[in-house]
Motif scaffolding. Structure first.
Motif, PDB file in Angstrom:
ATOM      1  N   UNK A 112      28.941  40.027  32.969  1.00  0.00           N
ATOM      2  CA  UNK A 112      29.956  40.470  33.924  1.00  0.00           C
ATOM      3  C   UNK A 112      29.328  41.043  35.182  1.00  0.00           C
ATOM      4  N   UNK A 113      28.149  41.634  35.013  1.00  0.00           N
ATOM      5  CA  UNK A 113      27.497  42.213  36.191  1.00  0.00           C
ATOM      6  C   UNK A 113      27.125  41.140  37.194  1.00  0.00           C
ATOM      7  N   UNK A 114      27.026  39.891  36.736  1.00  0.00           N
ATOM      8  CA  UNK A 114      26.610  38.819  37.644  1.00  0.00           C
ATOM      9  C   UNK A 114      27.811  38.031  38.142  1.00  0.00           C
ATOM     10  N   UNK A 128      35.306  35.067  40.389  1.00  0.00           N
ATOM     11  CA  UNK A 128      36.546  34.720  39.705  1.00  0.00           C
ATOM     12  C   UNK A 128      37.662  35.516  40.359  1.00  0.00           C
ATOM     13  N   UNK A 174      40.607  32.251  32.733  1.00  0.00           N
ATOM     14  CA  UNK A 174      39.757  33.025  33.628  1.00  0.00           C
ATOM     15  C   UNK A 174      39.101  34.209  32.900  1.00  0.00           C
ATOM     16  N   UNK A 179      33.520  44.131  47.660  1.00  0.00           N
ATOM     17  CA  UNK A 179      32.961  44.661  46.415  1.00  0.00           C
ATOM     18  C   UNK A 179      32.542  43.529  45.488  1.00  0.00           C
ATOM     19  N   UNK A 216      26.753  38.138  43.379  1.00  0.00           N
ATOM     20  CA  UNK A 216      27.137  37.502  42.123  1.00  0.00           C
ATOM     21  C   UNK A 216      26.780  36.019  42.123  1.00  0.00           C
ATOM     22  N   UNK A 240      34.563  39.901  40.510  1.00  0.00           N
ATOM     23  CA  UNK A 240      35.977  39.726  40.160  1.00  0.00           C
ATOM     24  C   UNK A 240      36.861  40.172  41.312  1.00  0.00           C
ATOM     25  N   UNK A 241      37.884  39.394  41.575  1.00  0.00           N
ATOM     26  CA  UNK A 241      38.907  39.838  42.532  1.00  0.00           C
ATOM     27  C   UNK A 241      40.252  39.726  41.824  1.00  0.00           C
ATOM     28  N   UNK A 242      40.957  40.830  41.782  1.00  0.00           N
ATOM     29  CA  UNK A 242      42.184  40.879  41.003  1.00  0.00           C
ATOM     30  C   UNK A 242      43.391  40.764  41.914  1.00  0.00           C
ATOM     31  N   UNK A 292      42.032  35.963  40.502  1.00  0.00           N
ATOM     32  CA  UNK A 292      43.324  35.597  39.932  1.00  0.00           C
ATOM     33  C   UNK A 292      44.416  36.015  40.904  1.00  0.00           C
ATOM     34  N   UNK A 302      35.158  45.528  33.924  1.00  0.00           N
ATOM     35  CA  UNK A 302      35.056  44.127  34.326  1.00  0.00           C
ATOM     36  C   UNK A 302      33.837  43.919  35.219  1.00  0.00           C
ATOM     37  N   UNK A 303      33.482  44.952  36.004  1.00  0.00           N
ATOM     38  CA  UNK A 303      32.330  44.822  36.888  1.00  0.00           C
ATOM     39  C   UNK A 303      31.013  44.929  36.130  1.00  0.00           C
TER      40      UNK A 303
END
Ligand SMILES: Nc1ncnc2c1ncn2[C@@H]1O[C@H](COP(=O)(O)OP(=O)(O)OP(=O)(O)O)[C@@H](O)[C@H]1O
Ligand SMILES: [Mg+2]
Lengths: 429, 241
Positions: B85-87, B168, B52, B158, B164, B90-92, B170, A345-346
């Motif tokens: 995705x590199x840009x 995003x 998302x 992170x 970024x 994500x926070x899960x 969730x 995902x990263x």
């Protein structure tokens, strides 16, 4: 609202200064960083996955050590199998490897030296016709029964008879014995023969030259030479042509088993070999010494399952090692699927993560091979002394086994990599 | 809005194929403006997570148009999606930190794909941003040595470390108690606002709705019409006292 939970009590400007990259709080928000990042250098593209793999392996010590033990086990197994294999083949051809000559003539139907097909003695003198041939010595080979002077037990022994003075077949220890071997019914005993023939060296030391029974004849052992046992012969004795005919009465003097040829210094063996093959009739085959040894070796490889047994053993070692490494890598991935999916995902590509898994496999290959190599070197020494087999570590075999272990781990890594597909970043939310 | 970080038009998505296809998103239009913080709410199963993952390029589009950070995702290749995705940060729901790495190394993982920075710069930058989430002194701790809230703050660091263009998240507070969850999202908001990074966050947590510039509600795969004028974000409120 809009309370920054951990906002320091200090007034805004210094607080803001604590975040060097923070944009200005007032006015329109700064645009998001747009420029896409540069791709890492090829070196970093290999080094970083390797480092990640190492950090992951290092973290779980028990798993790491069981993987290393697995690879080490496979290395030792392969080393031992290959060592035994080459030791047996080396000893199978010890007699021919001990001969000292540039070129040999042999009957084409001879499959193996202990059961030779004879050829006319005239071939030796015919070979002399070539100017580059310095000497051509007829060699007689036969097996006869040896009675142990210690306990009287009988075993077949290899007899080698030739013109000792021609200086062609120069076994270690032979030169000083030549005068004594000219005497009727005298012979030199191979001190590396198996111990079942009796401790000839001790007897010789205690009694001086003594009588022993070969075939049905009593002959005197006058000294020791060095050849070594081979598959076809547990022991060897060397004697003059004349004495050979006395010991092996049924053999006609005109029927010889081998011609050993020495070339003039500087002559090209390959060219001489070609010319000899042209000059001589079809009942002889012309071979250089390495070819002669290879011929004998091929017989043992083809006629016996020795080669197969050891290849099978090595393969089993590699398969077991591969399964262990695969298991370790697979469970590593399976238990870290969420982490791998997060990395995807990263923006980490499948290729990058594949390199991580492969790096882990190759780290295990190196870490398992090194102790395996050390243990095998030690075992060669111990086992070699216990079995009289010429077991020795050499660079070529070490590199070969490393290549096999490397391939084994790479294959395990490639198999385990398929598990990476299960790490689906879309399932992360 | 052409230069909006996120602009979706008529996005329709279904799980399953053919007869079994079950539509989860229907004609979804949504956009997130520069620096805007948008919260997405709605009942369970309304398609928030699916939306998302489409915006995050974690799933392939089926129908409609989605332009994220300038990249059209309809028909995008795997390579383009990985690059996008590199840009995105994500926070899960779970922190998903790598257990065998320290907090600082975990944050630095977000920077390792960028060949422009060296190892030293990466670690320094990771240290800085850990300081910004209040964990300057825990950089050498492994995740299992941190509390749940601290882990989620490392995850925030992170997500932000790679500079970024969009974040995003969730239900980032779902695994945390209310107090800690509130702290983490406010921290995230503060850092994102400071850097002008827009956030699209799915949440059920009524206590954090106040961090939003705009709240979008979903139901049964559709965006519910908002109380205000659709598409026009409210003016940004000040975020510091
Ligand atoms: N991988 C999948 N395969 C098939 N159906 C799925 C899959 N993921 C989600 N769905 C279905 O799609 C619908 C929307 O799911 P989604 O996860 O987007 O909802 P959500 O709004 O995030 O719900 P929640 O608030 O419970 O997280 C649900 O009915 C769900 O059962
Ligand atoms: Mg969801």
């Amino acid at each position: 609202m809009n309370v920054l939970a951990r906002a320091p009590p200090a007034p805004p400007p210094p607080a803001h200064g604590a975040l060097p990259w923070a944009g200005q709080p007032a006015g329109p928000a700064p645009p998001p960083p747009a420029a896409p990042s540069r791709a890492p250098s090829p070196l970093a593209a290999l080094r970083l996955p390797l480092r990640l793999a190492w950090r992951q392996l290092r973290f779980e010590k028990a798993r790491l050590f069981s993987a290393i033990a697995g690879v080490m086990f496979a290395s030792v197994l392969v080393f031992m199998q290959l060592g035994f294999r080459s030791a047996l083949f080396d000893s199978a051809t010890a007699l021919l490897a001990a001969f000292r000559a540039d070129i040999f003539l042999m009957h084409p139907m001879t499959l193996v030296s202990f059961r030779p097909e004879t050829m006319p003695r005239a071939r030796a003198s015919q070979a002399l016709a070539l100017p580059e041939v310095q000497a051509a010595v007829p060699v007689y080979l036969a097996q006869a029964t040896w009675r142990s002077p210690e306990n009287g037990s009988r075993r077949p022994i290899q007899i080698i008879g030739f013109d000792l003075e021609a200086g062609v077949m120069d076994f270690p220890g032979l030169a000083p014995l030549i005068e004594r071997l000219k005497r009727p019914d005298s012979m030199a005993f191979d001190l590396r023969s198996r111990p079942e023939f009796g401790d000839i060296a001790r007897l010789l030391h205690e009694r001086g030259p003594f009588d022993a029974q070969v075939g049905n004849r009593h002959m005197e052992v006058v000294g020791l030479i060095e050849i070594g046992p081979s598959f076809g012969a547990d022991g060897n004795v060397v004697m003059s042509e004349l004495n050979f005919r006395r010991a092996v009465k049924e053999r006609a003097a005109s029927a010889i088993d081998l011609v050993a040829i020495r070339l003039l210094p500087g002559a090209d063996p390959q060219a001489a070999k070609r010319r000899l093959a042209e000059a001589l009739p079809g009942d002889v085959m012309v071979l250089t010494q390495p070819e002669l040894v290879a011929w004998e070796r091929r017989y043992w490889e083809d006629a016996t399952p020795i080669g197969f047994i050891f290849m099978f053993g090595s393969l089993m070692g590699l398969v077991v090692g591969m399964v262990i490494v695969y298991q370790i890598l697979f469970s590593d991935i399976a238990s870290h699927l969420r982490e791998y999916a997060t990395l995807k995902a990263m923006g980490y590509s499948n290729g990058y993560l594949g390199r991580v898994v492969l790096s882990a496999a190759l780290i295990l290959a190196v870490l398992g091979f090194l102790p395996g190599f050390a243990a095998s070197t030690l075992l060669y020494d111990v086992v070699g002394k216990g079995t009289f087999l010429p077991l020795a570590m050499d660079t070529e075999r070490a590199l070969g086994v490393f290549a096999m272990i490397f391939a084994m781990c790479a294959a395990a890594g490639l198999l385990a990599m398929r598990k990476l597909r299960d790490a689906n970043p879309a399932d992360m939310f | 809005m052409a230069d909006a970080p996120v602009a979706l038009r008529d996005v329709t998505y279904a799980y399953g194929k053919g007869e079994l296809a079950r539509p989860v998103l229907r004609d979804v239009d949504i956009s997130v403006g520069p620096g805007e913080i948008v919260l997405l709410t709605g009942p369970s199963g309304s398609g928030k997570t699916t939306l998302l993952t489409l915006i995050g390029a974690l799933r392939a589009m089926q129908q409609g148009s989605a332009v994220v950070l300038g990249q059209e995702l309809m028909g995008a290749t795997e390579r383009q999606r990985v690059a996008l995705r590199r840009r995105i940060g994500f926070i899960f729901q779970q922190h998903n930190l790598l257990g065998f790495l320290t907090a600082r190394q975990n944050v630095a993982m977000a920077l390792e794909l960028d060949g422009a920075t060296g190892e030293r710069a990466r670690l320094a930058r990771a240290g800085e941003i850990l300081g910004a989430v209040g964990l300057g002194d825990r950089g050498e701790s492994r995740p299992d040595q941190l509390s749940g809230g601290q882990r989620q703050r490392v995850a925030v660091a992170r997500a932000l470390a790679g500079a970024p263009g969009l974040i995003l998240a969730d239900e980032p507070t779902a695994a945390l108690d209310r107090q800690t969850g509130g702290e983490v999202v406010r921290l995230l908001r503060g850092l994102a606002k400071g850097r002008g990074v827009p956030i699209l966050m799915v949440t059920h947590d009524p206590r954090i709705l106040d961090i939003a510039d705009r709240i979008v509600a979903m139901e049964d795969g559709r965006i519910l019409p908002s109380e205000g004028a659709a598409g026009a974000p409210r003016p940004l409120p000040p975020f510091r006292r």
